[in-house]
Scaffold this active site. Structure first.
Site, mmCIF file in Angstrom:
data_model
loop_
_atom_site.group_PDB
_atom_site.id
_atom_site.type_symbol
_atom_site.label_atom_id
_atom_site.label_comp_id
_atom_site.label_asym_id
_atom_site.label_seq_id
_atom_site.Cartn_x
_atom_site.Cartn_y
_atom_site.Cartn_z
ATOM 1 N N HIS A 1 0.834 -1.212 0.000
ATOM 2 C CA HIS A 1 0.000 0.000 0.000
ATOM 3 C C HIS A 1 0.862 1.253 0.000
ATOM 4 O O HIS A 1 0.558 2.238 -0.662
ATOM 5 C CB HIS A 1 -0.945 -0.015 1.214
ATOM 6 C CG HIS A 1 -1.937 -1.128 1.150
ATOM 7 N ND1 HIS A 1 -3.185 -0.998 0.585
ATOM 8 C CD2 HIS A 1 -1.850 -2.426 1.543
ATOM 9 C CE1 HIS A 1 -3.826 -2.159 0.627
ATOM 10 N NE2 HIS A 1 -3.044 -3.040 1.220
ATOM 11 N N ASP B 1 -6.182 5.632 1.126
ATOM 12 C CA ASP B 1 -6.055 4.246 0.686
ATOM 13 C C ASP B 1 -7.419 3.554 0.780
ATOM 14 O O ASP B 1 -8.204 3.812 1.702
ATOM 15 C CB ASP B 1 -5.045 3.499 1.571
ATOM 16 C CG ASP B 1 -4.794 2.091 1.069
ATOM 17 O OD1 ASP B 1 -3.900 1.941 0.218
ATOM 18 O OD2 ASP B 1 -5.491 1.151 1.504
HETATM 19 C C1 G50 Z 1 -5.214 -8.876 0.758
HETATM 20 C C2 G50 Z 1 -6.071 -9.879 1.142
HETATM 21 C C3 G50 Z 1 -7.369 -9.932 0.609
HETATM 22 C C4 G50 Z 1 -7.818 -8.964 -0.299
HETATM 23 C C5 G50 Z 1 -6.926 -7.911 -0.671
HETATM 24 C C6 G50 Z 1 -5.645 -7.890 -0.136
HETATM 25 C C7 G50 Z 1 -7.466 -6.858 -1.604
HETATM 26 C C8 G50 Z 1 -6.796 -5.566 -1.852
HETATM 27 C C9 G50 Z 1 -7.788 -4.431 -1.934
HETATM 28 O O1 G50 Z 1 -4.787 -6.935 -0.467
HETATM 29 O O2 G50 Z 1 -8.524 -7.039 -2.108
HETATM 30 C C10 G50 Z 1 -8.608 -4.160 -0.705
HETATM 31 C C11 G50 Z 1 -8.170 -4.534 0.555
HETATM 32 C C12 G50 Z 1 -8.944 -4.235 1.685
HETATM 33 C C13 G50 Z 1 -10.162 -3.573 1.564
HETATM 34 C C14 G50 Z 1 -10.589 -3.209 0.308
HETATM 35 C C15 G50 Z 1 -9.806 -3.515 -0.821
HETATM 36 O O3 G50 Z 1 -10.896 -3.279 2.647
HETATM 37 O O4 G50 Z 1 -5.671 -10.813 2.016
HETATM 38 O O5 G50 Z 1 -9.052 -9.009 -0.821
#
Ligand code: G50
Ligand code: UDP
Length: 458
Positions: free
Chosen positions: A23, A120
């Site tokens: 991030h 973010d």
């Molecule tokens: C890590 C994970 C599961 C997951 C993601 C991860 C994403 C990234 C985008 O990075 O989808 C995202 C993360 C958190 C959120 C919204 C969007 O609240 O283990 O899905």
């Protein structure tokens, strides 16, 4: 802001990243790009960070750009045992989210006054009500693929996950096995945040996505922008690929790479936060030897770098290191991946498909062998496969689900390194990526839209 003051000073944007290199890195690359476009920036850092790598990168960024205002965001005390998660990065998302109201004085005291906050995606539902109260425009930076953004947008309307999920606007259904397993239990901390963010992101002024039009045409133009996935999304603005920057330069095995023939080295890394089991590490070592290829391999067996205690010899064994020393370089440190992937001797990338890694491979036209380990990585691996940037053997499952044998890994690496077709297609993706950030490209158009929003009269 009056028209006359607009012409005097460029827009002032505050950036609020979330925890983890996956991030932080795109935020810093976005910052660097905005600085090149003459924006004024305030960079908000939350302390303490989870990993050493984050602290180091923030400090390199700030010393490279002394014109950036750095503001420290001190978090409220947070008892992690109340949350249903043991992932330090997800717990930090929650700690930042719960401290949201403390950001108000920091935002209102900014000089000159802020034109927008970029938040973010993991934090957006906690911060959008605040920017809304302050009448401050809020943009989201989405750090994963546009395909993953489709799932996020659709998730709040999903009652249960059956064998396949059909997201309107996407031609292919998403098998249950591709959905991040952490989302299958709606009661986890992460799923709750994901649900809230998916719902609330509609309230933002726009979603900046680190991708480009020709890489994900169906998700971008087909599904998200035409309102097929859900109605009422704000502008979806591709601004990628965000390109590795000078301030990221650090240790990389460059001198070793310099001595290897062109496109002969396979680079193996599973990102900044994926620990692999000892058993799988050992099979991967066997696979690399069997492939007969030269390699650079970044080994990690702890999620957070602060916890890495064992040396390389302990993890791989002295015998293995001795055996491969002519052909390969195994490391247990942070390497400058942007630089490794741009090196001419690197001809393939075995990757977990974290979105930044995919984006860096695309930028450099390095063919990938996708080996998703968790989270959003299978959805990203599908983008890799569909674009032709790489291959993906789905039967390997998630990391830790099965132990993939060295023999099979060796065969796939041979296929990766030996395919002329794959190399050509990856080269085309590279061209497209360069076009996207060039004059008339989708990224340039995206940044233009952002500027237009902030300076409507120009
Ligand atoms: C890590 C994970 C599961 C997951 C993601 C991860 C994403 C990234 C985008 O990075 O989808 C995202 C993360 C958190 C959120 C919204 C969007 O609240 O283990 O899905
Ligand atoms: N990275 C790096 N050196 C390492 C490990 C990771 O430079 O030794 C960088 C990589 O280039 C990428 C980021 O860290 O920019 C990792 O993000 P990604 O989305 O690929 O995966 P994550 O670590 O979030 O799983």
């Amino acid at each position: 802001m009056s028209n006359s003051s607009k012409t005097l000073s460029p827009p002032h944007i505050a950036l609020l990243p979330s925890s983890g290199m996956g991030h932080l890195t795109p935020f810093l690359r976005l910052a660097s790009s905005l600085l090149n476009q003459n924006y004024q920036l305030t960079f908000i850092t939350t302390y303490p960070t989870v990993s050493h790598s984050e602290t180091q990168l923030i400090s390199k960024f700030l010393s490279t750009y002394p014109q950036v205002t750095s503001k420290q965001f001190h978090l409220l005390p947070f008892d992690p045992s109340i949350a249903k998660s043991n992932d330090p990065f997800f717990l930090q998302f929650e700690a930042i989210r719960r401290s949201a109201s403390l950001l108000i004085p920091l935002l209102t005291s900014s000089v000159p006054p802020l034109s927008a906050l970029v938040t973010d995606i993991t934090l957006c539902s906690a911060f959008l009500p605040i920017t809304s109260d302050l009448h401050l425009p809020n943009f989201i930076l989405f750090t994963s693929s546009a395909k993953m953004l489709c799932l996020l947008a659709y998730f709040p309307s999903l009652v249960e996950v059956s064998e396949e999920v059909h997201i309107p606007g996407l031609s292919k259904k998403i098998p249950k096995s591709w959905i991040p397993s952490i989302l299958l239990d709606f009661t986890t901390l992460f799923a709750t945040q994901f649900f809230e963010n998916g719902k609330m992101m509609k309230e933002s002024n726009g979603i900046l996505v680190n991708t480009f039009e020709s890489f994900e045409p169906e998700s971008l133009a087909g599904a998200l922008s035409e309102g097929k996935v859900v109605n009422g999304l704000p502008p979806i603005i591709p601004i990628g690929p965000l390109v590795p920057c000078e301030f990221e330069r650090g240790s990389s095995p460059l001198s070793w790479l310099d001595d290897q023939p062109d496109s002969s080295v396979v680079y193996v890394s599973f990102g900044s936060r994926t620990a692999m089991s000892k058993e799988q590490i050992s099979e991967l070592g066997i696979g690399l030897v069997r492939s007969g290829c030269r390699f650079v391999w970044v080994v990690k067996n702890k999620k957070v770098d602060k916890e890495e205690e064992e040396g390389l010899e302990e993890v791989l064994g002295v015998e293995f290191i001795e055996k491969v020393k002519e052909k390969g370089l195994a490391l247990k440190t942070w390497v400058d991946q942007g630089e490794v992937l741009s090196h001419k001797s690197v001809g393939g990338f075995v990757s977990h498909c974290g979105w930044n890694s995919v984006s860096e491979a695309a930028w450099n036209g390095v063919p990938m062998l996708a080996w998703p380990q968790g989270g959003d990585q299978k959805i990203n691996a599908e983008v890799v496969r569909k674009s032709g940037l790489g291959i993906w053997n789905e039967s390997w499952g998630w990391g830790g689900e099965v132990v993939v044998k060295g023999e099979e890994i060796g065969e796939k690496i041979k296929e990766l390194m030996g395919s002329e077709g794959l190399r050509l297609q990856a080269g085309k993706v590279r061209e497209e990526a360069r076009k996207a950030v060039g004059v008339g490209g989708s990224s340039e158009a995206g940044f233009f839209r952002l500027r237009k929003f902030l300076e409507p009269s120009e």
